[in-house]
Scaffold this motif. Structure first.
Motif, PDB file in Angstrom:
ATOM      1  N   GLU A   8       0.827  -1.207   0.000  1.00  0.00           N
ATOM      2  CA  GLU A   8       0.000   0.000   0.000  1.00  0.00           C
ATOM      3  C   GLU A   8       0.862   1.259   0.000  1.00  0.00           C
ATOM      4  OE1 GLU A   8      -2.998  -0.090   3.054  1.00  0.00           O
ATOM      5  OE2 GLU A   8      -3.867  -1.949   2.270  1.00  0.00           O
ATOM      6  N   LEU A  12       0.675   3.981  -2.962  1.00  0.00           N
ATOM      7  CA  LEU A  12       0.351   5.382  -2.672  1.00  0.00           C
ATOM      8  C   LEU A  12       1.474   6.310  -3.128  1.00  0.00           C
ATOM      9  CD1 LEU A  12      -1.242   4.834   0.823  1.00  0.00           C
ATOM     10  CD2 LEU A  12      -2.436   5.717  -1.197  1.00  0.00           C
ATOM     11  N   ASP A  25      -6.285  16.076  -3.091  1.00  0.00           N
ATOM     12  CA  ASP A  25      -6.013  14.658  -3.351  1.00  0.00           C
ATOM     13  C   ASP A  25      -4.590  14.298  -2.932  1.00  0.00           C
ATOM     14  OD1 ASP A  25      -8.571  14.322  -4.364  1.00  0.00           O
ATOM     15  OD2 ASP A  25      -7.943  14.698  -6.436  1.00  0.00           O
ATOM     16  N   ALA A  28      -4.475  14.001   0.804  1.00  0.00           N
ATOM     17  CA  ALA A  28      -5.106  12.757   1.263  1.00  0.00           C
ATOM     18  C   ALA A  28      -4.177  11.565   1.034  1.00  0.00           C
ATOM     19  CB  ALA A  28      -6.434  12.544   0.555  1.00  0.00           C
ATOM     20  N   LEU A  29      -3.527  11.528  -0.127  1.00  0.00           N
ATOM     21  CA  LEU A  29      -2.601  10.427  -0.424  1.00  0.00           C
ATOM     22  C   LEU A  29      -1.390  10.464   0.502  1.00  0.00           C
ATOM     23  CD1 LEU A  29      -2.700  10.390  -4.327  1.00  0.00           C
ATOM     24  CD2 LEU A  29      -3.605   8.642  -2.792  1.00  0.00           C
ATOM     25  N   ARG A  31      -1.262  11.716   3.506  1.00  0.00           N
ATOM     26  CA  ARG A  31      -1.729  11.322   4.844  1.00  0.00           C
ATOM     27  C   ARG A  31      -1.888   9.802   4.927  1.00  0.00           C
ATOM     28  NH1 ARG A  31      -5.182  14.938   5.172  1.00  0.00           N
ATOM     29  NH2 ARG A  31      -6.925  13.856   4.216  1.00  0.00           N
ATOM     30  N   ALA A  32      -2.488   9.222   3.892  1.00  0.00           N
ATOM     31  CA  ALA A  32      -2.697   7.770   3.870  1.00  0.00           C
ATOM     32  C   ALA A  32      -1.359   7.029   3.857  1.00  0.00           C
ATOM     33  CB  ALA A  32      -3.540   7.377   2.660  1.00  0.00           C
ATOM     34  N   ALA A  33      -0.408   7.509   3.055  1.00  0.00           N
ATOM     35  CA  ALA A  33       0.908   6.872   3.000  1.00  0.00           C
ATOM     36  C   ALA A  33       1.614   6.987   4.351  1.00  0.00           C
ATOM     37  CB  ALA A  33       1.750   7.492   1.895  1.00  0.00           C
ATOM     38  N   GLN A  35       0.251   7.253   7.312  1.00  0.00           N
ATOM     39  CA  GLN A  35      -0.392   6.361   8.278  1.00  0.00           C
ATOM     40  C   GLN A  35       0.091   4.931   8.095  1.00  0.00           C
ATOM     41  OE1 GLN A  35      -4.449   7.188   7.224  1.00  0.00           O
ATOM     42  NE2 GLN A  35      -4.658   8.808   8.756  1.00  0.00           N
ATOM     43  N   ARG A  36       0.227   4.509   6.863  1.00  0.00           N
ATOM     44  CA  ARG A  36       0.681   3.146   6.598  1.00  0.00           C
ATOM     45  C   ARG A  36       2.153   2.959   6.932  1.00  0.00           C
ATOM     46  NH1 ARG A  36      -3.720   4.419   4.318  1.00  0.00           N
ATOM     47  NH2 ARG A  36      -5.262   2.863   3.685  1.00  0.00           N
TER      48      ARG A  36
END
Length: 55
Positions: A8, A12, A25, A28-29, A31-33, A35-36
């Motif tokens: 993931e 990302l 966008d 958001a990407l 932030r998601a990266a 978190q992972r």
């Protein structure tokens, strides 16, 4: 689970290379990266060779 998190993060980060992303966008990407990556750093290493080094 570690393999899934690593995949993931890679996916990302690949998407983040697109220059045509809107700022919301991209945020958001990122932030998601993040978190992972955080989860991956803290996820326990299990399986063969996961123990403490002997030397």
């Amino acid at each position: 689970m570690r393999a899934r998190l690593a995949w993931e993060v890679d996916t990302l980060e690949e998407w983040l290379q697109h220059a045509d992303l809107l700022a919301k966008d991209r945020a958001a990407l990122e932030r998601a990266a993040g978190q992972r990556r955080w989860a991956l750093e803290r996820y326990p290493v299990t399986g063969v060779g996961a123990g403490q080094p002997t030397s």
